[in-house]
Design a protein around this motif. Structure first.
Motif, short mmCIF file in Angstrom:
data_model
loop_
_atom_site.label_atom_id
_atom_site.label_comp_id
_atom_site.label_asym_id
_atom_site.label_seq_id
_atom_site.Cartn_x
_atom_site.Cartn_y
_atom_site.Cartn_z
N CYS A 176 -8.48 10.62 -13.72
CA CYS A 176 -9.88 10.62 -13.30
C CYS A 176 -9.94 9.96 -11.93
N HIS A 177 -10.71 10.56 -11.01
CA HIS A 177 -10.80 9.99 -9.66
C HIS A 177 -11.93 8.97 -9.54
N ILE A 178 -12.57 8.64 -10.66
CA ILE A 178 -13.37 7.42 -10.65
C ILE A 178 -12.33 6.33 -10.79
N LEU A 179 -12.11 5.60 -9.71
CA LEU A 179 -10.89 4.80 -9.59
C LEU A 179 -10.81 3.68 -10.63
N GLU A 180 -11.96 3.24 -11.09
CA GLU A 180 -11.98 2.19 -12.12
C GLU A 180 -11.65 2.79 -13.49
N HIS A 181 -11.90 4.08 -13.68
CA HIS A 181 -11.47 4.75 -14.92
C HIS A 181 -9.96 4.95 -14.88
N GLN A 182 -9.50 5.38 -13.72
CA GLN A 182 -8.06 5.59 -13.56
C GLN A 182 -7.30 4.30 -13.90
N THR A 191 -9.73 21.60 3.76
CA THR A 191 -10.26 20.26 3.98
C THR A 191 -9.66 19.32 2.95
N TYR A 192 -8.89 18.36 3.41
CA TYR A 192 -8.22 17.41 2.53
C TYR A 192 -8.50 16.00 3.02
N TRP A 193 -7.93 15.01 2.37
CA TRP A 193 -8.10 13.64 2.86
C TRP A 193 -6.93 12.78 2.44
N TYR A 194 -6.81 11.65 3.08
CA TYR A 194 -5.72 10.74 2.74
C TYR A 194 -6.28 9.38 2.34
N HIS A 195 -5.56 8.73 1.46
CA HIS A 195 -6.02 7.42 0.96
C HIS A 195 -4.85 6.71 0.29
N PRO A 196 -4.93 5.41 0.09
CA PRO A 196 -3.85 4.71 -0.60
C PRO A 196 -3.79 5.12 -2.07
N HIS A 197 -2.61 4.98 -2.65
CA HIS A 197 -2.49 5.18 -4.10
C HIS A 197 -1.81 3.97 -4.70
N HIS A 198 -2.36 2.82 -4.37
CA HIS A 198 -1.88 1.54 -4.89
C HIS A 198 -3.09 0.63 -4.84
N ASN A 199 -3.39 -0.03 -5.95
CA ASN A 199 -4.61 -0.84 -6.01
C ASN A 199 -5.77 -0.04 -5.41
N SER A 200 -5.87 1.21 -5.86
CA SER A 200 -6.76 2.17 -5.19
C SER A 200 -8.23 1.75 -5.21
N GLY A 232 -12.02 1.31 -1.85
CA GLY A 232 -13.34 0.68 -1.87
C GLY A 232 -13.61 -0.18 -0.65
N ARG A 233 -12.55 -0.64 0.02
CA ARG A 233 -12.74 -1.45 1.23
C ARG A 233 -12.64 -0.60 2.50
N GLY A 234 -12.42 0.71 2.35
CA GLY A 234 -12.53 1.56 3.54
C GLY A 234 -11.28 2.29 3.99
N LEU A 235 -10.22 2.28 3.18
CA LEU A 235 -9.00 2.98 3.60
C LEU A 235 -9.05 4.45 3.19
N TYR A 236 -9.35 5.31 4.13
CA TYR A 236 -9.35 6.75 3.91
C TYR A 236 -9.60 7.45 5.23
N GLY A 237 -9.26 8.72 5.27
CA GLY A 237 -9.54 9.52 6.47
C GLY A 237 -9.39 10.99 6.14
N PRO A 238 -9.90 11.86 7.04
CA PRO A 238 -9.85 13.30 6.79
C PRO A 238 -8.53 13.94 7.26
N LEU A 239 -8.06 14.89 6.50
CA LEU A 239 -6.90 15.69 6.87
C LEU A 239 -7.36 17.14 6.89
N ILE A 240 -7.45 17.70 8.08
CA ILE A 240 -8.00 19.05 8.24
C ILE A 240 -6.87 20.00 8.61
N ILE A 241 -6.70 21.01 7.81
CA ILE A 241 -5.65 22.00 8.09
C ILE A 241 -6.34 23.32 8.43
N THR A 256 0.84 -1.19 0.00
CA THR A 256 0.00 0.00 0.00
C THR A 256 0.89 1.25 0.00
N THR A 257 0.25 2.42 -0.05
CA THR A 257 0.93 3.71 0.15
C THR A 257 -0.12 4.63 0.74
#
Ligand code: C2O
Ligand code: CU
Length: 475
Positions: free
Chosen positions: A458-464, A132-141, A146-155, A91-92
């Motif tokens: 594209c942030h539609i991950l299946e298009h990407q 307002t930002y967020w973090y998420h993996p950028h590998h097999n995204s 889709g299985r729940g890896l993400y969270g908020p990054l608030i500056i 992951t990343t």
């Protein structure tokens, strides 16, 4: 197939999904210091979309929760996050929207090698912008997000605006089976070629149709984040006049949302000021109406019975202080047309693959369905789509020549949205992700001031994952 209808839930939520448990996990303590340190562990876990007594759903998540913990820091802080990988695949972590050094961008096989199972990686960078930002993996995204890896990054701003309360709403969309488990049909051709992996269960902060408590008279700053793989959202606040104050983290002149709709393409964020102008005891439903004929209730706003906090809404300023973004010089800017093509009903016959004209059937057999400027670049990406000189102003004329909407995202920069189909936008918004409708052309402008290889996709991950991705190289 347009999309699967959202599951009808007959179950009534008790108080479980209200006030207390509705919150996103926070870090217990953090000193008011300029070096903010956090630790994230990516691992399998469980989610309880409907509360305790109902079946749990196996997910992958950060620090045991969906959404992952809120990372809250201040503009100008230096953020340090140690990421431990306790998944059984690499992951990343990518810090969506942050203007950071390229080697901290978290794109597997482009800006860093993936973090293998059992390994750790430390991210460390300064935060030039509030928002307002967020973090998420950028590998097999597609699968990992889709299985729940993400969270908020608030500056936070150094000079915040006055509100009574701040809320974060993280919107997601899950494809669940009858037994409430995540359907493991990731990477389906029909998702790639159509609107992406649309699910059947929308959640807000991990809850299905939660009741969100508010108090009459209070002023809320609402930070909304769309973390869904593919779903775009559009909803109104009946009887309220929310003001948009930031998009994708960046301040915008406070304004009423167009047509009353808060619209967020996948990966986008919107900050609102919501004055609770209704009386105690009021209850109203927010309906997501993005996909026509597929409306469903996202959540209920429930006014408590407490007496109003104040009689008239606050009249203090809601304009946020600007972020220090470099202003593109439009006179000097070089213009680059970027044409997105392909997908179902797109009429694409073929495209260039590895220097050779290749027909659609051959491309599709390799899972490649979308082309940018007539070319399909398979992953891992190596060849840049564009090479820009550091400091150069440029305009990208983004043309959506497909039958689907696409939220197009640029890493490492923010851009101004100049025009849509030739008409100047009212607010020339700074964004990092822009939703482009079928056949629409959107012109964006930015200064390529951040050196490195930046993903543009594209942030539609299946298009990407099926060709809608390229590199913008800044040298
Ligand atoms: Cu949310 Cu390429 O990123
Ligand atoms: Cu797309």
């Amino acid at each position: 197939m347009l999309n699967t209808p959202i599951k009808r839930r007959s179950l009534l939520l008790g108080s479980a999904a209200t006030a207390f448990s509705f919150a996103i996990p926070k870090w217990p303590v953090r000193d008011a210091q300029a070096n903010a340190e956090f630790r994230l562990s990516a691992a399998p876990g469980n989610a309880y979309f409907l509360g305790g007594p109902y079946p749990k759903t196996s997910v992958w998540c950060y620090n045991g929760a969906v959404p992952g913990p809120e990372i809250r820091v201040k503009r100008g802080d230096r953020l340090r996050v140690v990421v431990d990988n306790a998944l059984d695949q690499a992951t990343t972590v990518h810090w969506h929207g942050i203007r950071l050094p390229n080697n901290m961008d978290g794109v597997a096989n482009l800006t860093q090698p993936p973090i293998e199972p059992g390994q750790s990686f430390t991210y460390e960078f300064e935060l030039p912008d509030a928002g307002t930002y967020w973090y998420h993996p950028h590998h097999n995204s597609s699968e990992q997000i889709g299985r729940g890896l993400y969270g908020p990054l608030i500056i936070e701003e150094r000079e915040p605006i006055q509100v009574d309360r701040e809320l974060i709403w993280i919107l997601d969309d899950w494809r669940l089976t009858e037994s409430e488990q995540i359907s493991d049909d990731f990477g389906q051709m029909s998702d790639k070629s159509h609107g992406g992996r649309l699910g059947n269960t929308a959640t807000v902060n991990g809850w299905i149709t939660p009741k969100v408590r508010i108090r009459s008279g209070e002023r809320i700053r609402l930070r909304i984040i769309n973390v869904a793989n593919a779903r775009n959202f559009a909803f109104k606040f009946p009887d309220h006049q929310p003001k948009v104050i930031a998009i994708d983290g960046h301040p915008v002149e406070p304004h009423d949302p167009a047509g009353g709709y808060i619209m967020l393409g996948a990966a986008m964020r919107i900050d609102l000021i919501l004055d609770a102008t209704e009386s105690p005891g009021t209850q109203l439903a927010l309906m997501d109406e993005f996909y026509r004929g597929r409306e469903y209730k996202l959540l209920d706003l429930v006014y408590s019975d407490e007496p109003p906090l104040r009689e008239n809404p606050l009249d203090t300023a809601i304009q946020l202080p600007a972020n220090p973004l470099p202003e593109p010089d439009l006179e000097q800017a070089e213009r680059f047309p970027i044409i997105f093509a392909g997908g179902a009903m797109g009429g694409l016959r073929g495209a260039i693959l590895n220097g050779q004209q290749t027909d659609m059937r051959t491309l599709a057999s390799q899972g490649l369905l979308w082309a940018i400027n007539g070319e399909v670049i398979p992953e891992p990406l190596k060849q840049p789509l564009l090479t820009l000189k550091r400091g150069q102003s440029c305009v990208l004329a983004l043309k959506n020549d497909t039958a689907f909407v696409h939220p197009i995202h640029l890493h490492g920069h923010a851009f101004r949205v100049l025009s849509r189909d030739g008409s100047p936008t009212t607010y020339r918004e700074w964004q990092d992700t822009v939703l482009i409708m079928p056949d629409e052309q959107v012109d964006i402008a930015f200064v390529a001031d951040n050196p490195g290889d930046w993903l543009f996709h594209c942030h539609i991950l299946e298009h990407q994952a099926s060709g809608m991705s390229g590199i913008i190289r800044v040298v």
